[in-house]
Design an enzyme around this catalytic site. Structure first.
Site, mmCIF file in Angstrom:
data_model
loop_
_atom_site.group_PDB
_atom_site.id
_atom_site.type_symbol
_atom_site.label_atom_id
_atom_site.label_comp_id
_atom_site.label_asym_id
_atom_site.label_seq_id
_atom_site.Cartn_x
_atom_site.Cartn_y
_atom_site.Cartn_z
ATOM 1 C CB CYS A 127 -1.850 -5.235 7.739
ATOM 2 S SG CYS A 127 -2.488 -3.797 6.844
ATOM 3 C CD GLU A 163 -6.471 -7.265 13.287
ATOM 4 O OE1 GLU A 163 -6.419 -8.088 12.357
ATOM 5 O OE2 GLU A 163 -6.031 -6.104 13.183
ATOM 6 C CG HIS A 210 -6.507 -4.946 10.028
ATOM 7 N ND1 HIS A 210 -5.403 -5.094 10.837
ATOM 8 C CD2 HIS A 210 -6.197 -3.993 9.135
ATOM 9 C CE1 HIS A 210 -4.469 -4.244 10.453
ATOM 10 N NE2 HIS A 210 -4.930 -3.564 9.422
ATOM 11 C CG PHE A 256 2.833 1.209 1.342
ATOM 12 C CD1 PHE A 256 3.748 1.681 0.419
ATOM 13 C CD2 PHE A 256 2.635 1.944 2.522
ATOM 14 C CE1 PHE A 256 4.454 2.855 0.650
ATOM 15 C CE2 PHE A 256 3.336 3.124 2.755
ATOM 16 C CZ PHE A 256 4.254 3.569 1.820
#
Ligand SMILES: NC(=O)CC[C@H](N)C(=O)O
Length: 376
Positions: free
Chosen positions: A266, A352, A350, A311
């Site tokens: 990220c 995770e 993500h 972003f």
């Protein structure tokens, strides 16, 4: 009795509802998240600093809160916006009710507003600057003034605000559901993890894969990180605009020169892109949810991913030694890169999860493999 709460957008739109968190005023960027579960992980994800999060799923708080679900020690989110007041928690895991949990952390929250209408505004006009004021003193006028006073996230370096003050070791893995035991890292690889606002499940997933981790502050120099003799460098997620984080971009350039295995998630992905010479852009309303399809460009495999970013790295700005590895199937935006001349990779979403599906977990393995190869 719930006090009133006002959510104001910078254009003067005001939503009046009921307060169920801390009686305070907070300004930030108003975004919407479409995840149906995982409100506590969202509220403890440091990437939400200076953001007021609207959850489009209406039943929030009904499973309460437990320390086991915290993604960081502190909560950095500016405020919570939901459709319905939480009902009393019903879960064997619950240790506290969401309203008390929010109040203890100083987070304001508003309920009983039309979150569909708000989400449509954000989708059509883009993420908006706003302010949430809750409690007996709350007023619509003060909320509008605060919304107009918020400068916006562009150009804001928030990683330096939420990062840890001093480095610390981490070896804790996931909870083993069969034994109920917390797994411990085997310590096969030493990873220096830059904390730009790290989510703990990333550290657990690295530990599960044999890494012992030294988490370091965002402004740690490359020389200081290398002095710890790492096998690889990890760049965490985090809030704000990646472009002003010049200290991190400079450190990453040195890591690339040294050709040490590197992995970013990220904000870490965006910083790797900037260090490699690409550019980042502000998205219209970003990606915040737990069901975003992403394609692995090489294999054609589609994964459902967890996302939280406003972003993005502009694919058109990638230099020749940077390959696009993943793309969003919602809007075609870039979701992953790999450098062709050094073992450096990153993923925009993500892997995770926490909350979210686990489809992207295997991207961690590529980093582990490159540390393994570098050690041979
Ligand atoms: N989760 C993150 O790391 C977010 C990265 C960055 N702050 C963005 O909004 O795009």
């Amino acid at each position: 009795m719930n006090h009133p709460a006002y959510l104001a957008l910078a254009d003067g739109t005001v939503f009046e509802g009921l307060s169920f968190g801390a009686p305070v005023l907070r300004a930030g960027e108003v975004v919407f998240n479409t995840a149906m579960t995982g409100y506590q992980e969202i509220l403890t994800d440091p990437s939400y600093a200076r953001q007021l999060v609207t959850l489009t799923y209406p039943h929030i708080g009904n499973t309460g809160c437990t320390a086991l679900d915290d993604e960081s020690v502190a909560s950095h989110v500016s405020g919570l916006i939901v459709r319905e007041l939480p009902t009393p928690a019903s879960s064997w895991r619950s240790e506290s009710e969401l309203p008390a949990w929010l109040e203890a952390r100083g987070i304001p929250a508003i309920a009983e507003i039309d979150t569909r209408k708000l989400t449509r505004i954000l989708r059509d006009r883009g993420a908006q600057n706003g302010a949430l004021m809750a409690g007996p003193e709350a007023s619509a006028e003060a909320a509008v003034l605060a919304a107009r006073g918020f400068p916006g996230l562009v150009g804001m370096d928030l990683a330096k605000e939420v990062t840890v003050k001093a480095s610390y070791p981490w070896t804790r893995g996931s909870l083993d559901l069969d034994s109920g035991e917390q797994l411990e890292s085997q310590g096969l690889y030493h990873v220096v993890a830059y904390d730009f606002g790290v989510k703990q499940n990333i550290l657990r997933m690295l530990a599960d894969r044999g890494c012992k981790i030294t988490v370091v502050p965002a402004k740690t120099s490359a020389a200081d990180a290398m002095a710890l003799q790492p096998d690889g460098i990890f760049l965490s997620n985090g809030p704000g605009d990646p472009a002003p984080c010049d200290y991190a971009i400079a450190a990453i350039r040195e890591f690339l020169e040294r050709k040490i295995p590197l992995f970013g998630i990220c904000l870490g992905h965006q910083l790797l892109g900037l260090a490699a010479g690409a550019q980042t852009v502000k998205m219209k309303f970003g990606h915040h949810g737990a069901n975003h399809p992403v394609i692995d460009i090489e294999t054609g495999r589609v994964m459902i991913s967890s996302q939280n970013h406003g972003f993005a790295v502009d694919e058109n700005s990638l230099p020749t030694n940077v390959r696009a590895t993943h793309r969003s199937l919602f809007d075609g935006s870039l979701q992953g890169i790999a450098l062709t001349d050094v073992p450096a990779y990153s993923f925009q979403g993500h892997p995770e999860a926490s909350p979210g599906p686990h489809d992207v977990g295997p991207v961690f393995d590529r980093f582990i493999k490159s540390m393994h190869v570098a050690k041979l």
